[in-house]
Design a protein around this motif. Structure first.
Motif, PDB file in Angstrom:
ATOM      1  N   VAL A 113     116.633  78.288  11.707  1.00 15.88           N
ATOM      2  CA  VAL A 113     116.018  79.431  12.488  1.00 15.88           C
ATOM      3  C   VAL A 113     115.598  80.593  11.035  1.00 15.88           C
ATOM      4  O   VAL A 113     115.112  81.597  11.364  1.00 15.88           O
ATOM      5  N   GLY A 114     115.670  79.973   9.827  1.00 18.32           N
ATOM      6  CA  GLY A 114     115.433  80.787   8.958  1.00 18.32           C
ATOM      7  C   GLY A 114     114.003  80.667   8.285  1.00 18.32           C
ATOM      8  O   GLY A 114     113.004  80.538   9.216  1.00 18.32           O
ATOM      9  N   PHE A 115     113.881  80.182   6.838  1.00 16.57           N
ATOM     10  CA  PHE A 115     112.434  79.914   6.493  1.00 16.57           C
ATOM     11  C   PHE A 115     111.651  78.920   7.189  1.00 16.57           C
ATOM     12  O   PHE A 115     110.281  79.076   7.479  1.00 16.57           O
ATOM     13  N   PHE A 116     112.118  77.911   7.731  1.00 19.53           N
ATOM     14  CA  PHE A 116     111.225  76.930   8.575  1.00 19.53           C
ATOM     15  C   PHE A 116     110.693  77.538   9.688  1.00 19.53           C
ATOM     16  O   PHE A 116     109.552  77.357   9.948  1.00 19.53           O
ATOM     17  N   SER A 117     111.417  78.395  10.416  1.00 19.75           N
ATOM     18  CA  SER A 117     111.019  78.998  11.881  1.00 19.75           C
ATOM     19  C   SER A 117     109.809  79.882  11.411  1.00 19.75           C
ATOM     20  O   SER A 117     108.862  80.100  12.169  1.00 19.75           O
ATOM     21  N   ILE A 118     109.877  80.676  10.227  1.00 20.75           N
ATOM     22  CA  ILE A 118     109.036  81.666   9.906  1.00 20.75           C
ATOM     23  C   ILE A 118     108.003  81.085   9.527  1.00 20.75           C
ATOM     24  O   ILE A 118     106.745  81.432  10.114  1.00 20.75           O
ATOM     25  N   GLU A 119     107.912  80.050   8.676  1.00 24.05           N
ATOM     26  CA  GLU A 119     106.729  79.191   8.190  1.00 24.05           C
ATOM     27  C   GLU A 119     105.846  78.699   9.582  1.00 24.05           C
ATOM     28  O   GLU A 119     104.795  78.815   9.576  1.00 24.05           O
ATOM     29  N   ARG A 120     106.673  78.280  10.297  1.00 23.01           N
ATOM     30  CA  ARG A 120     106.094  77.251  11.468  1.00 23.01           C
ATOM     31  C   ARG A 120     105.580  78.447  12.477  1.00 23.01           C
ATOM     32  O   ARG A 120     104.525  78.120  13.217  1.00 23.01           O
ATOM     33  N   SER A 121     106.118  79.585  12.511  1.00 26.18           N
ATOM     34  CA  SER A 121     105.392  80.492  13.604  1.00 26.18           C
ATOM     35  C   SER A 121     104.114  80.878  13.225  1.00 26.18           C
ATOM     36  O   SER A 121     103.536  81.469  14.075  1.00 26.18           O
ATOM     37  N   VAL A 122     103.468  80.907  12.128  1.00 26.88           N
ATOM     38  CA  VAL A 122     102.235  81.328  11.777  1.00 26.88           C
ATOM     39  C   VAL A 122     101.557  80.094  11.263  1.00 26.88           C
ATOM     40  O   VAL A 122     100.221  80.296  10.870  1.00 26.88           O
ATOM     41  N   ASP A 123     101.809  78.715  11.680  1.00 24.47           N
ATOM     42  CA  ASP A 123     100.878  77.558  11.494  1.00 24.47           C
ATOM     43  C   ASP A 123      99.529  77.630  11.794  1.00 24.47           C
ATOM     44  O   ASP A 123      98.538  77.594  11.310  1.00 24.47           O
TER      45      ASP A 123
END
Length: 192
Positions: A113-123
């Motif tokens: 739920v950290g950086f991976f989710s942040i990056e994926r949220s704007v793909d």
């Protein structure tokens, strides 16, 4: 004219840690309905001139990342004490609290739920941004000279100016959804 825009979007470890600290600081004087992530019930002793020191540190770290994206991880891991000495009151309890904040950030950031989710949220929006910016540059016959680097942060930077310089920008993920129409013209200015 052929589109030659190269755009790289990364989540910034060090800048997100600064946002994390900013929110802890701001939460200490906010109403419950205005709280931001993360919330700590512990009172943290920050420097009296925290806001000024925060802005200086934000500018310094942003510039380092703008110069070389590898400086992001270096700042977080190798210059950890910089965050403590610049932003926190210097005493035993503060050092203990800082280490707890540092560790909780690392645990969150390295989790799913950290950086991976942040990056994926704007793909999807990142792809749209790339094409919209590319098309604008083609329309204006503007040829990029180098790669545009975008550092993503999980929340708004309220205590410093989120960076927009030559071929470098710091964007909160909310801008991709709430302020998208403003992004393309803002980023075009970065390409000179």
């Amino acid at each position: 004219m052929v589109n030659s825009l190269i755009m790289k979007t990364d989540t910034s470890f060090a800048l997100n840690f600064l946002i994390y600290i900013q929110n802890i600081f701001l939460n200490q004087s906010r109403n419950e309905e205005d709280l931001r992530f993360p919330y700590l019930s512990t009172k943290i002793a920050f420097k009296e001139d925290f806001e000024l020191k925060y802005e200086e540190l934000w500018t310094e770290i942003s510039q380092k990342i703008s110069d070389d994206s590898k400086n992001d991880l270096r700042a977080f891991y190798e210059e950890k004490d910089l965050f403590f000495h610049r932003l926190f009151s210097i005493d035993t309890d503060s050092f203990k609290n800082f280490n707890e904040i540092y560790k909780t950030f690392k645990v969150w950031w390295n989790s799913f739920v950290g950086f991976f989710s942040i990056e994926r949220s704007v793909d999807e929006m990142g792809q749209k941004l790339y094409w919209d910016l590319s098309n604008l540059l083609v329309q204006k016959a503007k040829e990029p000279k180098k790669e545009l680097n975008i550092s993503l942060i999980y929340d708004d930077c309220l205590l410093a100016n989120a960076q927009f310089t030559s071929y470098f920008a710091v964007l909160p993920i909310s801008d991709f959804f709430v302020k998208y129409k403003e992004l393309v013209p803002k980023l075009e200015v970065c390409i000179n």
